[in-house]
Motif scaffolding. Structure first.
Motif, PDB file in Angstrom:
ATOM      1  N   LYS A   2      31.472  40.473  40.501  1.00 46.72           N
ATOM      2  CA  LYS A   2      32.665  41.480  41.117  1.00 46.72           C
ATOM      3  C   LYS A   2      33.900  40.619  40.276  1.00 46.72           C
ATOM      4  O   LYS A   2      33.755  39.701  40.437  1.00 46.72           O
ATOM      5  N   THR A   3      35.138  40.945  40.021  1.00 48.37           N
ATOM      6  CA  THR A   3      36.243  40.125  39.701  1.00 48.37           C
ATOM      7  C   THR A   3      37.140  40.903  40.761  1.00 48.37           C
ATOM      8  O   THR A   3      37.390  42.084  41.010  1.00 48.37           O
ATOM      9  N   PHE A   4      38.349  40.104  41.760  1.00 48.48           N
ATOM     10  CA  PHE A   4      39.094  40.777  42.179  1.00 48.48           C
ATOM     11  C   PHE A   4      40.273  40.243  42.048  1.00 48.48           C
ATOM     12  O   PHE A   4      40.387  38.755  41.121  1.00 48.48           O
ATOM     13  N   ARG A   5      41.584  40.656  42.390  1.00 41.47           N
ATOM     14  CA  ARG A   5      42.724  39.939  42.232  1.00 41.47           C
ATOM     15  C   ARG A   5      43.355  39.890  43.622  1.00 41.47           C
ATOM     16  O   ARG A   5      43.478  40.804  44.314  1.00 41.47           O
ATOM     17  N   LYS A  42      51.617  36.684  63.778  1.00 39.79           N
ATOM     18  CA  LYS A  42      51.364  37.936  65.045  1.00 39.79           C
ATOM     19  C   LYS A  42      50.290  38.516  63.779  1.00 39.79           C
ATOM     20  O   LYS A  42      49.293  38.556  64.767  1.00 39.79           O
ATOM     21  N   GLN A  43      50.265  38.265  62.423  1.00 39.50           N
ATOM     22  CA  GLN A  43      49.454  39.164  61.683  1.00 39.50           C
ATOM     23  C   GLN A  43      49.206  38.820  60.364  1.00 39.50           C
ATOM     24  O   GLN A  43      51.173  38.131  60.112  1.00 39.50           O
ATOM     25  N   PHE A  44      48.309  38.554  59.689  1.00 38.16           N
ATOM     26  CA  PHE A  44      48.872  37.929  58.341  1.00 38.16           C
ATOM     27  C   PHE A  44      47.968  39.607  57.335  1.00 38.16           C
ATOM     28  O   PHE A  44      46.503  39.667  57.840  1.00 38.16           O
ATOM     29  N   TYR A  45      48.573  39.218  56.082  1.00 36.71           N
ATOM     30  CA  TYR A  45      47.785  40.219  55.264  1.00 36.71           C
ATOM     31  C   TYR A  45      47.948  40.659  53.884  1.00 36.71           C
ATOM     32  O   TYR A  45      48.614  39.043  53.548  1.00 36.71           O
ATOM     33  N   THR A  46      46.293  40.833  53.056  1.00 36.37           N
ATOM     34  CA  THR A  46      46.136  40.471  52.233  1.00 36.37           C
ATOM     35  C   THR A  46      46.292  41.801  51.015  1.00 36.37           C
ATOM     36  O   THR A  46      45.778  42.447  51.461  1.00 36.37           O
ATOM     37  N   ASP A  47      47.041  41.728  50.046  1.00 36.63           N
ATOM     38  CA  ASP A  47      46.961  42.989  48.877  1.00 36.63           C
ATOM     39  C   ASP A  47      45.549  42.930  47.885  1.00 36.63           C
ATOM     40  O   ASP A  47      45.814  41.861  47.115  1.00 36.63           O
ATOM     41  N   ILE A  48      44.477  43.119  48.559  1.00 30.91           N
ATOM     42  CA  ILE A  48      43.643  43.106  47.075  1.00 30.91           C
ATOM     43  C   ILE A  48      42.982  44.178  46.851  1.00 30.91           C
ATOM     44  O   ILE A  48      43.213  45.266  46.484  1.00 30.91           O
ATOM     45  N   SER A  49      42.845  43.680  45.423  1.00 24.49           N
ATOM     46  CA  SER A  49      42.172  45.270  43.600  1.00 24.49           C
ATOM     47  C   SER A  49      40.936  44.534  43.636  1.00 24.49           C
ATOM     48  O   SER A  49      40.615  43.154  43.283  1.00 24.49           O
ATOM     49  N   LEU A  50      40.271  45.342  43.515  1.00 22.15           N
ATOM     50  CA  LEU A  50      38.813  45.572  42.733  1.00 22.15           C
ATOM     51  C   LEU A  50      38.963  45.629  40.987  1.00 22.15           C
ATOM     52  O   LEU A  50      39.425  47.031  40.531  1.00 22.15           O
ATOM     53  N   LEU A  51      38.505  44.739  39.987  1.00 25.78           N
ATOM     54  CA  LEU A  51      38.923  44.676  39.119  1.00 25.78           C
ATOM     55  C   LEU A  51      37.830  45.146  38.127  1.00 25.78           C
ATOM     56  O   LEU A  51      36.879  44.745  38.133  1.00 25.78           O
ATOM     57  N   LEU A  91      40.789  46.624  34.717  1.00 30.69           N
ATOM     58  CA  LEU A  91      41.759  47.143  34.999  1.00 30.69           C
ATOM     59  C   LEU A  91      41.280  47.703  36.961  1.00 30.69           C
ATOM     60  O   LEU A  91      40.305  47.428  37.506  1.00 30.69           O
ATOM     61  N   GLU A  92      42.143  48.035  37.462  1.00 32.36           N
ATOM     62  CA  GLU A  92      42.243  48.426  38.846  1.00 32.36           C
ATOM     63  C   GLU A  92      41.204  49.489  39.512  1.00 32.36           C
ATOM     64  O   GLU A  92      41.825  50.959  38.685  1.00 32.36           O
ATOM     65  N   THR A  93      39.871  49.392  39.519  1.00 36.86           N
ATOM     66  CA  THR A  93      39.303  50.936  40.574  1.00 36.86           C
ATOM     67  C   THR A  93      39.587  50.904  41.800  1.00 36.86           C
ATOM     68  O   THR A  93      39.750  51.945  42.433  1.00 36.86           O
ATOM     69  N   GLN A  94      39.737  49.800  41.913  1.00 37.23           N
ATOM     70  CA  GLN A  94      39.567  50.020  43.944  1.00 37.23           C
ATOM     71  C   GLN A  94      41.073  48.598  44.298  1.00 37.23           C
ATOM     72  O   GLN A  94      41.343  47.965  44.386  1.00 37.23           O
TER      73      GLN A  94
END
Length: 383
Positions: free
Chosen positions: A208-211, A226-235, A240-243
């Motif tokens: 699988k490919t992620f970005r 306090k908190q850390f966040y990651t905006d991640i996509s499945l390609l 092309l982004e699928t999720q």
């Protein structure tokens, strides 16, 4: 022969013995660090037992990865088979026997009981009332009564056995078919599952490919994260982004066969820009080193020498909020700068260096556990 083996495995003492062995092994796994590099055990366990280094014994017996060793899986299998035999050969027949109605009408039938009977004349309505009042289930055939209670206690052990067997099967399936990967990825980068830290014998790593689209942190008023966040996509295969999802600690991305957790974060480097009148535009990517002090992460780097007259300066980074601290080579504080500011002062004004970005990275744990549904079902069934 096989029936005799099954009867032996259905023995309660044997099941308790196997359970104690599993508990001892788990306690060993809690003392000895699991899934570390061999060098870690070589540096940590230096003592010798009968002239053999203890770290060699740990590796040979599989104590560095207890929960995936063949002998631990055999212990789980024996415990599960013992519970299954006990359920089939003992608990189910006992439940079936308890649900039958036995209306004794002859005197010799009562004489076979293991307790003494004192006969006295009672009124049927009075007897039935007292039995029902004492929480008995009552059945009547003419003037004959059959009463019982505590049938749920016959069902309880069967439910417990089934739930434990589900948990054991789920744990074994996850150990054999699952894997665990830890990735440190800079933001905006595309990555695949590569850094496998644990995998089962029959596990298959999905291609699988992620970005990583973005990464950011939220801090408290005291400066602690306090908190850390990651905006991640499945390609998909065409890029092309699928999720897509923004994950954080305790808020993972759930795919069909994978769970993606937010675990850590870090800083890989700095971006500086030099655009003086005499030199063309130059982009510098400066690597940094991490150190820990007072339970806080600190990153340290040094500015490049733009010319021979430029002195060396030290950059200190405490977080990824876009601010760095500048020191001279003697450790004297110069100033704090933010993204977009020039680093100029009386010593480096001719270089026209501008601080443009902090290259941050996110720690992603990718886990596959095919047996997790069985484990959850076992806990749910037990409750």
């Amino acid at each position: 022969m096989i029936k005799r083996i099954f009867k032996y495995l259905a023995n309660l003492k044997l099941a308790i013995l196997i359970l104690l062995l599993i508990a001892v092994v788990i306690s060993i796994g809690s003392f000895i660090e699991q899934n570390k590099e061999i060098q870690f055990y070589q540096n940590t366990y230096l003592i010798q037992i009968f002239s053999i280094p203890f770290w060699k014994i740990i590796i040979f017996l599989g104590f560095n990865n207890i929960y995936s060793t063949w002998w631990f899986l055999i212990l789980l299998m024996l415990f599960g088979v013992s519970l299954a035999c006990c359920t089939i050969l003992q608990q189910l027949p006992t439940l079936k026997f308890s649900r039958r109605y036995y209306f004794y009408k002859q005197k010799n039938q009562y004489n076979k009981l293991t307790f003494a009977i004192n006969s006295s004349k009672v009124f049927p309505t009075h007897l039935s009332y007292n039995l029902i009042n004492k929480q008995y289930s009552l059945f009547q055939q003419s003037n004959t009564f059959y009463a019982y209670k505590g049938l749920i206690s016959r069902i309880g052990p069967i439910i417990v056995h089934i739930s434990i067997i589900c948990i054991l099967l789920g744990s074994t399936l996850g150990s054999l078919n699952g894997f665990n990967s830890q990735e440190i990825i800079p933001k905006t980068e595309v990555f695949h599952i590569q850094n496998i830290i644990r995998n089962g014998i029959f596990s298959s790593i999905p291609q699988k490919t992620f970005r990583i689209n973005d990464f950011w942190s939220i801090y408290t008023s005291n400066g602690f994260i306090k908190q850390f966040y990651t905006d991640i996509s499945l390609l998909n295969g065409q890029g092309l982004e699928t999720q897509r999802k923004t994950i954080s600690v305790n808020n993972p991305l759930l795919l069909k066969d994978l769970i993606i957790y937010q675990t850590d974060w870090g800083i890989l480097g700095l971006r500086l820009k030099s655009n003086s009148k005499n030199n063309p535009l130059i982009i510098y990517q400066i690597p940094i080193s991490k150190t820990n002090t007072l339970n806080k992460k600190i990153w340290i780097s040094a500015l490049p020498r733009i010319n021979n007259n430029l002195k060396r300066f030290i950059i200190l980074i405490r977080d990824n909020r876009g601010q760095v601290t500048l020191y001279n080579s003697e450790g004297k504080f110069i100033k704090n700068i933010n993204i977009g500011d020039n680093l100029g002062n009386e010593n480096i004004k001719e270089s026209n260096l501008k601080f443009t970005d902090i290259i941050s990275s996110t720690g992603i744990q990718i886990k596959s556990d095919p047996g997790i549904k069985l484990i959850y079902f076992g806990f749910f069934f037990n409750h």
